[in-house]
Design a protein around this motif. Structure first.
Motif, PDB file in Angstrom:
ATOM      1  N   GLY A   1     -61.746   9.163  62.497  1.00 45.23           N
ATOM      2  CA  GLY A   1     -61.419  10.303  61.579  1.00 45.23           C
ATOM      3  C   GLY A   1     -60.778  11.471  62.396  1.00 45.23           C
ATOM      4  O   GLY A   1     -60.851  12.583  61.832  1.00 45.23           O
ATOM      5  N   THR A   2     -60.815  11.449  63.643  1.00 46.32           N
ATOM      6  CA  THR A   2     -60.281  12.656  64.578  1.00 46.32           C
ATOM      7  C   THR A   2     -58.711  12.725  64.262  1.00 46.32           C
ATOM      8  O   THR A   2     -57.923  11.954  64.301  1.00 46.32           O
ATOM      9  N   ASP A   3     -58.448  14.180  63.766  1.00 46.39           N
ATOM     10  CA  ASP A   3     -56.986  14.405  63.767  1.00 46.39           C
ATOM     11  C   ASP A   3     -56.773  15.871  64.112  1.00 46.39           C
ATOM     12  O   ASP A   3     -57.409  16.844  63.347  1.00 46.39           O
ATOM     13  N   PHE A   4     -56.127  16.088  65.091  1.00 45.33           N
ATOM     14  CA  PHE A   4     -55.791  17.830  65.268  1.00 45.33           C
ATOM     15  C   PHE A   4     -54.766  17.444  66.297  1.00 45.33           C
ATOM     16  O   PHE A   4     -54.055  16.620  67.017  1.00 45.33           O
ATOM     17  N   GLY A   5     -54.107  18.898  66.642  1.00 50.21           N
ATOM     18  CA  GLY A   5     -52.884  18.823  67.254  1.00 50.21           C
ATOM     19  C   GLY A   5     -52.588  20.560  67.588  1.00 50.21           C
ATOM     20  O   GLY A   5     -53.399  21.437  67.208  1.00 50.21           O
ATOM     21  N   HIS A   6     -51.838  20.648  68.587  1.00 49.28           N
ATOM     22  CA  HIS A   6     -51.473  22.112  68.984  1.00 49.28           C
ATOM     23  C   HIS A   6     -49.983  22.229  69.664  1.00 49.28           C
ATOM     24  O   HIS A   6     -49.687  21.165  70.214  1.00 49.28           O
ATOM     25  N   ASN A   7     -49.269  22.997  69.348  1.00 52.90           N
ATOM     26  CA  ASN A   7     -48.030  23.269  69.999  1.00 52.90           C
ATOM     27  C   ASN A   7     -48.084  24.736  70.057  1.00 52.90           C
ATOM     28  O   ASN A   7     -48.560  25.634  69.619  1.00 52.90           O
ATOM     29  N   GLU A   8     -47.003  24.938  71.376  1.00 56.28           N
ATOM     30  CA  GLU A   8     -46.799  26.662  71.733  1.00 56.28           C
ATOM     31  C   GLU A   8     -45.547  26.583  72.441  1.00 56.28           C
ATOM     32  O   GLU A   8     -45.020  25.845  73.283  1.00 56.28           O
ATOM     33  N   VAL A   9     -44.849  27.825  72.218  1.00 57.30           N
ATOM     34  CA  VAL A   9     -43.662  28.131  72.877  1.00 57.30           C
ATOM     35  C   VAL A   9     -43.754  29.445  73.320  1.00 57.30           C
ATOM     36  O   VAL A   9     -44.074  30.355  72.756  1.00 57.30           O
ATOM     37  N   SER A  10     -43.173  29.734  74.567  1.00 58.33           N
ATOM     38  CA  SER A  10     -43.119  30.967  75.215  1.00 58.33           C
ATOM     39  C   SER A  10     -41.768  31.290  75.713  1.00 58.33           C
ATOM     40  O   SER A  10     -41.157  30.530  76.197  1.00 58.33           O
TER      41      SER A  10
ATOM     42  N   GLY B   1     -41.492  33.998  77.669  1.00 61.25           N
ATOM     43  CA  GLY B   1     -41.905  34.563  79.155  1.00 61.25           C
ATOM     44  C   GLY B   1     -42.508  36.012  78.456  1.00 61.25           C
ATOM     45  O   GLY B   1     -43.226  36.615  79.379  1.00 61.25           O
ATOM     46  N   ASN B   2     -42.287  36.449  77.351  1.00 63.92           N
ATOM     47  CA  ASN B   2     -42.921  37.654  76.917  1.00 63.92           C
ATOM     48  C   ASN B   2     -43.670  37.726  75.418  1.00 63.92           C
ATOM     49  O   ASN B   2     -44.876  38.264  75.351  1.00 63.92           O
ATOM     50  N   THR B   3     -43.260  36.630  74.818  1.00 69.24           N
ATOM     51  CA  THR B   3     -44.086  36.472  73.491  1.00 69.24           C
ATOM     52  C   THR B   3     -44.559  35.131  73.611  1.00 69.24           C
ATOM     53  O   THR B   3     -43.527  34.228  73.762  1.00 69.24           O
ATOM     54  N   VAL B   4     -45.572  34.850  72.733  1.00 69.22           N
ATOM     55  CA  VAL B   4     -46.143  33.403  72.834  1.00 69.22           C
ATOM     56  C   VAL B   4     -46.206  33.137  71.137  1.00 69.22           C
ATOM     57  O   VAL B   4     -46.745  33.787  70.443  1.00 69.22           O
ATOM     58  N   ARG B   5     -45.778  31.930  71.009  1.00 69.96           N
ATOM     59  CA  ARG B   5     -45.796  31.597  69.432  1.00 69.96           C
ATOM     60  C   ARG B   5     -46.456  29.994  69.447  1.00 69.96           C
ATOM     61  O   ARG B   5     -46.062  29.509  70.265  1.00 69.96           O
ATOM     62  N   GLY B   6     -47.236  29.952  68.478  1.00 74.55           N
ATOM     63  CA  GLY B   6     -47.655  28.669  68.153  1.00 74.55           C
ATOM     64  C   GLY B   6     -48.734  28.332  67.074  1.00 74.55           C
ATOM     65  O   GLY B   6     -48.743  29.400  66.138  1.00 74.55           O
ATOM     66  N   SER B   7     -49.160  27.046  66.930  1.00 78.79           N
ATOM     67  CA  SER B   7     -50.141  26.855  65.838  1.00 78.79           C
ATOM     68  C   SER B   7     -50.741  25.557  66.404  1.00 78.79           C
ATOM     69  O   SER B   7     -50.410  24.826  67.236  1.00 78.79           O
ATOM     70  N   TYR B   8     -51.906  25.449  65.604  1.00 77.76           N
ATOM     71  CA  TYR B   8     -52.997  24.415  65.912  1.00 77.76           C
ATOM     72  C   TYR B   8     -53.393  23.802  64.595  1.00 77.76           C
ATOM     73  O   TYR B   8     -53.715  24.800  63.685  1.00 77.76           O
ATOM     74  N   THR B   9     -53.777  22.711  64.522  1.00 73.49           N
ATOM     75  CA  THR B   9     -54.245  22.131  63.258  1.00 73.49           C
ATOM     76  C   THR B   9     -55.361  21.267  63.531  1.00 73.49           C
ATOM     77  O   THR B   9     -55.580  20.758  64.682  1.00 73.49           O
ATOM     78  N   VAL B  10     -56.474  20.992  62.593  1.00 66.89           N
ATOM     79  CA  VAL B  10     -57.617  20.269  62.896  1.00 66.89           C
ATOM     80  C   VAL B  10     -58.247  20.063  61.435  1.00 66.89           C
ATOM     81  O   VAL B  10     -58.065  20.625  60.440  1.00 66.89           O
ATOM     82  N   GLN B  11     -58.656  18.554  61.290  1.00 67.47           N
ATOM     83  CA  GLN B  11     -58.973  17.969  60.071  1.00 67.47           C
ATOM     84  C   GLN B  11     -60.420  18.439  60.063  1.00 67.47           C
ATOM     85  O   GLN B  11     -61.376  18.077  60.742  1.00 67.47           O
ATOM     86  N   LEU B  12     -61.158  19.054  59.284  1.00 65.74           N
ATOM     87  CA  LEU B  12     -62.163  19.569  58.955  1.00 65.74           C
ATOM     88  C   LEU B  12     -63.261  18.455  58.368  1.00 65.74           C
ATOM     89  O   LEU B  12     -62.602  17.570  57.602  1.00 65.74           O
ATOM     90  N   PRO B  13     -64.390  18.624  58.581  1.00 67.03           N
ATOM     91  CA  PRO B  13     -65.510  17.464  58.030  1.00 67.03           C
ATOM     92  C   PRO B  13     -65.277  17.293  56.720  1.00 67.03           C
ATOM     93  O   PRO B  13     -65.622  16.564  55.904  1.00 67.03           O
ATOM     94  N   ASP B  14     -64.930  18.494  55.939  1.00 67.26           N
ATOM     95  CA  ASP B  14     -65.133  18.715  54.224  1.00 67.26           C
ATOM     96  C   ASP B  14     -63.767  18.130  53.800  1.00 67.26           C
ATOM     97  O   ASP B  14     -63.615  18.253  52.486  1.00 67.26           O
ATOM     98  N   GLY B  15     -62.824  17.574  54.527  1.00 65.86           N
ATOM     99  CA  GLY B  15     -61.489  17.016  54.115  1.00 65.86           C
ATOM    100  C   GLY B  15     -60.525  18.029  53.891  1.00 65.86           C
ATOM    101  O   GLY B  15     -59.506  17.438  53.688  1.00 65.86           O
ATOM    102  N   ARG B  16     -60.693  19.281  54.154  1.00 65.65           N
ATOM    103  CA  ARG B  16     -59.427  20.115  54.402  1.00 65.65           C
ATOM    104  C   ARG B  16     -58.901  20.038  55.747  1.00 65.65           C
ATOM    105  O   ARG B  16     -59.467  19.615  56.604  1.00 65.65           O
ATOM    106  N   LYS B  17     -57.636  20.553  55.767  1.00 64.65           N
ATOM    107  CA  LYS B  17     -56.995  20.847  57.149  1.00 64.65           C
ATOM    108  C   LYS B  17     -56.638  22.029  57.229  1.00 64.65           C
ATOM    109  O   LYS B  17     -56.386  22.828  56.550  1.00 64.65           O
ATOM    110  N   GLN B  18     -57.210  22.547  58.336  1.00 63.58           N
ATOM    111  CA  GLN B  18     -56.967  23.947  58.964  1.00 63.58           C
ATOM    112  C   GLN B  18     -55.746  24.041  59.787  1.00 63.58           C
ATOM    113  O   GLN B  18     -55.939  23.328  60.699  1.00 63.58           O
ATOM    114  N   THR B  19     -54.923  24.966  59.511  1.00 70.02           N
ATOM    115  CA  THR B  19     -53.797  25.535  60.330  1.00 70.02           C
ATOM    116  C   THR B  19     -53.798  26.837  60.746  1.00 70.02           C
ATOM    117  O   THR B  19     -54.158  27.806  59.745  1.00 70.02           O
ATOM    118  N   VAL B  20     -53.812  26.977  62.173  1.00 69.74           N
ATOM    119  CA  VAL B  20     -53.798  28.372  62.445  1.00 69.74           C
ATOM    120  C   VAL B  20     -52.186  28.714  63.045  1.00 69.74           C
ATOM    121  O   VAL B  20     -51.875  27.881  64.062  1.00 69.74           O
TER     122      VAL B  20
END
Length: 157
Positions: free
Chosen positions: A52-61, A63-82
């Protein structure tokens, strides 16, 4: 004359105190020194249906600004994206989103456990035999001589 001596003594004390203070202070760093950033990007993801493991991360820079997101499948069934943006002027700014409905079952099943798996080396079904018969090159001899027991037993003949 006394005034000249007093002035010379004061100057010498001032020089000694100034030299002593300078020897203990750390060298001043330039506050404007800044190393240029280096552009990069990376991405990874893990998805294992068995556990049941499901997570990921991506990031781009750039050189001055960093942009990215990461996701994780929570134990309660929801998917969290930051999703985030970070730089030296505005700091770290994140937006957190949840997808799906939280599920809270009334009954919980047995805990998820995993049986250990053996990754040993399999044994061959046949046992190889040597192609020659080794023979000992010496004949072992006992290194001691048995001693008679004491006291000697009388013989009645």
């Amino acid at each position: 004359m006394i005034a000249k001596v007093a002035v010379v003594v004061l100057v010498m004390v001032g020089v000694a105190l100034a030299a002593q203070r300078d020897s203990y202070t750390a060298p001043q760093q330039q506050s404007g020194y800044k190393q240029d950033g280096m552009p990069y990007n990376f991405q990874y993801g893990v998805k294992d249906d068995y556990s049941g493991t499901d997570f990921g991360h991506n990031e781009v820079s750039d050189g001055n600004t960093v942009r990215g997101s990461y996701t994780v499948q929570l134990p309660d069934g929801r998917k969290q994206t930051v999703t985030y943006v970070a730089d030296h002027y505005n700091g770290y700014q994140a937006q957190v989103d949840y997808y799906g409905e939280a599920q809270y079952p009334h009954k919980y099943g047995p805990p998820v456990t995993f049986k250990p798996q053996s990754y040993g080396h399999p044994q061959p079904s046949y046992q190889p035999q040597p192609s020659y018969q080794p023979q000992p090159s010496y004949q072992p001899q006992p290194s001691y001589q048995p001693q008679p027991s004491y006291p000697p037993q009388p013989s009645y003949s």
